[in-house]
Design an enzyme around this catalytic site. Structure first.
Site, PDB file in Angstrom:
ATOM      1  N   CYS A 123       0.832  -1.492   0.121  1.00 58.86           N
ATOM      2  CA  CYS A 123       0.196   0.004   0.147  1.00 58.86           C
ATOM      3  C   CYS A 123       0.872   1.205   0.186  1.00 58.86           C
ATOM      4  O   CYS A 123       1.990   1.487   0.592  1.00 58.86           O
ATOM      5  CB  CYS A 123      -1.153   0.459   1.618  1.00 58.86           C
ATOM      6  SG  CYS A 123      -1.892   1.870   1.337  1.00 58.86           S
TER       7      CYS A 123
ATOM      8  N   ASP B 129       0.089  -6.358   0.417  1.00 54.30           N
ATOM      9  CA  ASP B 129      -1.503  -6.242  -0.929  1.00 54.30           C
ATOM     10  C   ASP B 129      -0.990  -7.536  -1.870  1.00 54.30           C
ATOM     11  O   ASP B 129       0.525  -7.864  -3.085  1.00 54.30           O
ATOM     12  CB  ASP B 129      -1.428  -5.205  -1.627  1.00 54.30           C
ATOM     13  CG  ASP B 129      -1.831  -4.262  -1.211  1.00 54.30           C
ATOM     14  OD1 ASP B 129      -2.593  -4.476  -0.366  1.00 54.30           O
ATOM     15  OD2 ASP B 129      -1.677  -3.091  -1.777  1.00 54.30           O
TER      16      ASP B 129
ATOM     17  N   GLU C 189      -4.159  -1.008  -9.224  1.00 58.47           N
ATOM     18  CA  GLU C 189      -4.351   0.067 -10.896  1.00 58.47           C
ATOM     19  C   GLU C 189      -3.342   0.019 -11.166  1.00 58.47           C
ATOM     20  O   GLU C 189      -2.667  -0.470 -12.101  1.00 58.47           O
ATOM     21  CB  GLU C 189      -5.076   0.615 -10.722  1.00 58.47           C
ATOM     22  CG  GLU C 189      -7.167   0.271 -10.225  1.00 58.47           C
ATOM     23  CD  GLU C 189      -7.420   0.866  -8.150  1.00 58.47           C
ATOM     24  OE1 GLU C 189      -8.573   0.627  -7.403  1.00 58.47           O
ATOM     25  OE2 GLU C 189      -6.058   0.629  -7.292  1.00 58.47           O
TER      26      GLU C 189
END
Length: 287
Positions: A194, A201, A234
């Site tokens: 993160c 993650d 993303e």
């Protein structure tokens, strides 16, 4: 510069902050983050060369019916990658939790509210040019939800030495002097962090392509090189797509990552060089 070093990207967001949960529906909780600055850092200006979407799954959605009885659903939200903004995930969790104490006429009203609120946040003051897709799965269909691993040749079988822990596109090579191939490659060894909290993650990644054969060992080392990279899901997938497109020069390419859930949400970005139907939003075992 990565997202963590940009003081403006998440300024004012709830990420990394102590938070009081709203007890009533509040669409203002959604916190948009512009896509453009991060895309510019990997050389994307103007219209991106890819299509795709971010496939969200929300496992903690509840609201009240008109008689005050709690209702439950799993939500699948499809975010078009052409939107000007993404939504910061903790703000999305807080937004969904704001439904908990609010009565709605039925599931269709909940679905409509989510679609309209998320779409407005994704375009952040501009006209909505592509709406978010929303599908609610009720408890009667919970036992029909599948668990399925990503198909393709498993790169993790390779016995390789990994020496990079930040994205290293120079590890990517392809056989430009040989016949082109068409294949699908997968790995469960994707990890990034993160950009605000530094928390890990974890994810799996699937790469479908047609073109010069990509060196599998170099590709796996490249995937592993994201291990200490600070960025949103993303942007990690867009970086992968951009590096593969530039270094390996495929005729066709798609990159899908399925990240494990945090706070009842998983985010699964998908980018493709050609228009195509989005992959089914089917969770892996770790999700």
């Amino acid at each position: 510069m990565n997202q963590a070093s940009d003081p403006h990207a998440t300024h004012g967001s709830p990420l990394g902050q102590a938070t009081t949960y709203a007890d009533h529906y509040d669409p203002a909780l959604l916190f948009p983050i512009a896509r453009a600055p991060q895309r510019e850092r990997i050389g994307i200006t103007g219209q991106p060369r890819f299509f795709g979407a971010d496939l969200w799954t929300a496992f903690e959605l509840s609201w009240l019916n008109p008689r005050g009885k709690p209702q439950l659903a799993i939500a699948h939200i499809t975010v078009p990658c052409e939107s000007t903004h993404i939504i910061e995930s903790k703000s999305f969790k807080l937004y969904l939790n704001s439904f908990n104490g609010t009565a709605f006429a039925d599931a269709e009203e909940v679905k409509r509210r989510i679609r309209e609120d998320v779409s407005a946040a994704l375009w952040h003051g501009e006209a909505v040019r592509a709406s978010a897709g929303v599908r609610l799965i009720g408890p009667d269909a919970f036992d029909q939800q599948q668990v399925q691993e990503l198909d393709g040749v498993n790169l993790d079988r390779l016995d390789i030495e990994c020496t990079h822990d930040h994205p290293a596109p120079e590890l990517l090579t392809a056989a430009f002097d040989e016949q082109p191939v068409e294949e699908t490659l997968t790995s469960r060894l994707l990890k990034s962090n993160c950009p605000v909290t530094g928390q890990p993650d974890w994810g799996s990644v699937q790469i479908r392509y047609a073109g010069p054969q990509i060196d599998q060992g170099g590709l796996l080392r490249y995937i592993v090189s994201f291990r200490n990279h600070n960025d949103f899901h993303e942007h990690c997938v867009e970086r992968m797509f951009t590096d593969l497109w530039a270094r390996c020069r495929p005729a066709r390419l798609s990159v899908l990552a399925r990240y494990t859930r945090r706070g009842g949400l998983d985010i699964n970005p998908w980018r493709t060089s050609h228009p195509a139907a989005a992959p089914a939003n089917v969770r892996t075992a770790r999700q």
